[in-house]
Design a protein around this motif. Structure first.
Motif, PDB file in Angstrom:
ATOM      1  N   ASP A   1       5.482  36.900  36.162  1.00  0.00           N
ATOM      2  CA  ASP A   1       6.466  37.848  36.710  1.00  0.00           C
ATOM      3  C   ASP A   1       7.618  37.121  37.394  1.00  0.00           C
ATOM      4  O   ASP A   1       8.462  37.741  38.038  1.00  0.00           O
ATOM      5  CB  ASP A   1       5.794  38.812  37.693  1.00  0.00           C
TER       6      ASP A   1
ATOM      7  N   CYS B   1      -0.949  40.170  40.875  1.00  0.00           N
ATOM      8  CA  CYS B   1      -0.203  38.986  40.449  1.00  0.00           C
ATOM      9  C   CYS B   1      -1.138  37.788  40.309  1.00  0.00           C
ATOM     10  O   CYS B   1      -1.069  37.039  39.325  1.00  0.00           O
ATOM     11  CB  CYS B   1       0.919  38.700  41.450  1.00  0.00           C
TER      12      CYS B   1
ATOM     13  N   SER C   1      -2.326  36.166  36.657  1.00  0.00           N
ATOM     14  CA  SER C   1      -1.991  34.753  36.467  1.00  0.00           C
ATOM     15  C   SER C   1      -3.223  33.940  36.113  1.00  0.00           C
ATOM     16  O   SER C   1      -3.134  32.932  35.398  1.00  0.00           O
ATOM     17  CB  SER C   1      -1.337  34.191  37.736  1.00  0.00           C
TER      18      SER C   1
ATOM     19  N   SER D   1       7.498  35.117  39.902  1.00  0.00           N
ATOM     20  CA  SER D   1       7.318  34.882  41.345  1.00  0.00           C
ATOM     21  C   SER D   1       6.734  33.499  41.610  1.00  0.00           C
ATOM     22  O   SER D   1       6.083  32.893  40.754  1.00  0.00           O
ATOM     23  CB  SER D   1       6.394  35.939  41.945  1.00  0.00           C
TER      24      SER D   1
ATOM     25  N   THR E   1       0.223  42.265  45.221  1.00  0.00           N
ATOM     26  CA  THR E   1       0.061  40.818  45.413  1.00  0.00           C
ATOM     27  C   THR E   1      -1.190  40.332  44.693  1.00  0.00           C
ATOM     28  O   THR E   1      -1.176  39.300  43.998  1.00  0.00           O
ATOM     29  CB  THR E   1      -0.029  40.484  46.908  1.00  0.00           C
TER      30      THR E   1
ATOM     31  N   ALA F   1       2.899  33.648  41.368  1.00  0.00           N
ATOM     32  CA  ALA F   1       2.387  33.519  39.999  1.00  0.00           C
ATOM     33  C   ALA F   1       2.428  32.060  39.555  1.00  0.00           C
ATOM     34  O   ALA F   1       1.475  31.553  38.943  1.00  0.00           O
ATOM     35  CB  ALA F   1       3.214  34.385  39.048  1.00  0.00           C
TER      36      ALA F   1
END
Length: 340
Positions: free
Chosen positions: A118, A106, A110, A120, A103, A123
């Protein structure tokens, strides 16, 4: 014969310990509405309980007390970051060390790489925040901020590993871990954005300046631990809390540990005030003095927010503010909380 577990605790008088004056950002109402709508659209938190935690936190209210001086656009960016922090906290709170690390990576990627994605929602939310961040600071400010976020993510991962092992850290382990997993360091980095100054790297190596920084960061983290202890013990997540650490380290009962934590907070406040005075006498420059003054809003601001929001005390904030008595929610407390 073992004593029955405590049913309440009495908080230290944090308003006496912290003599600073509170203030609220004048843009709070308008920006809070915008930032709440921004955070909600990503729909990362699916649990009703965790959504309730975030709603009760009122992250923009915390930002309003901690950054009362920030202009509209900067304040909006700061509110978005604190909203993102609460999301990260809720997501990682029940994750394993490896999951929390993923987590965190990410978020870091970002922030560092505008092209990285990714797919998500996390992100996307982080990249949206980054767009605002780069508009209001210098490359050095961005570099320092990302560095603080990396420290935060590393500490969150460490906390998750301790939680997975059901381990309460000793004080030596707890201090640097809590210093960074509280995320206050990253928020203090945003003070530069809030007042529009770029503090030279050399000042971040100055012992007196850094003693003020760490005193504020630790004060906020420890008072937050005091306020959040009941919520955490009820949820079974109080291992990384100064109250639990002191109980284990010194063999104290719950109330004595709370009192001891309050004494630590008072020493930290005195350290901050002394460092601020010393820096003024050293004539380090107006920007540095403004930064140190502005940073202090976090100490009293966090106290005011803790009683004003429903994050820790629900609808009983005003009563707890007056009496300092916190009734413990039902849960079997650890044996280390009982007097021996």
């Amino acid at each position: 014969m073992a004593l029955p577990p405590p049913t309440f605790l009495v908080l230290p008088d944090t308003f006496r310990i912290c003599p600073l004056k509170d203030a609220v950002n004048p843009h709070f109402t308008a920006v809070a509405t915008e930032s709440r709508a921004w955070a909600t659209k990503y729909d990362i938190i699916v649990s009703d309980r965790k959504r309730g935690n975030i709603r009760h936190a009122s992250s923009s209210m915390l930002a309003a007390h901690a950054f009362p001086y920030a202009k509209y656009d900067q304040f909006r960016m700061i509110c978005d970051w604190i909203s993102l922090l609460f999301v990260i906290d809720e997501v990682t709170d029940e994750q394993s060390g490896k999951e929390a690390e993923a987590t965190g990576l990410c978020v870091i990627k970002s922030l560092e790489d505008v092209e990285w994605d990714d797919g998500s929602m996390l992100a996307e939310m982080t990249k949206s925040f980054r767009e605002k961040l780069v508009c209001h600071g210098t490359p050095d400010m961005l570099r320092r901020f990302v560095s603080r976020v990396k420290q935060y993510i590393h500490a969150v991962t460490g906390e998750a590993e301790l939680r997975q092992q059901d381990e309460v850290p000793d004080m030596e382990t707890y201090i640097p871990l809590r210093r960074h997993n509280s995320a206050v360091v990253s928020c203090v980095a945003l003070v530069e954005y809030g007042i529009g100054v770029d503090i030279p790297d050399i000042m971040w190596q100055n012992d007196i300046f850094m003693s003020a920084v760490w005193a504020v960061v630790d004060f906020v983290a420890y008072t937050n631990d005091l306020f959040s202890y009941d919520m955490e013990q009820a949820e079974g997540t109080s291992g990384n809390n100064i109250v639990s650490v002191v109980m284990k380290e010194k063999g104290l009962n719950l109330q004595d540990a709370v009192n001891h934590a309050g004494e630590i907070c008072e020493k930290l406040m005195n350290t901050y005030l002394k460092a601020k005075e010393d820096l003024q006498q050293l004539q380090v420059g107006e920007d540095v003095i403004r930064f140190v003054e502005a940073m202090g809003h976090w100490t009293i601001g966090n106290i005011e927010w803790s009683f004003s929001s429903a994050r820790y005390f629900g609808s009983s904030g005003d009563e707890v503010r007056k009496t300092r008595i916190v009734k413990l929610r039902p849960r079997s407390l650890p044996e280390l909380s009982a007097a021996t």
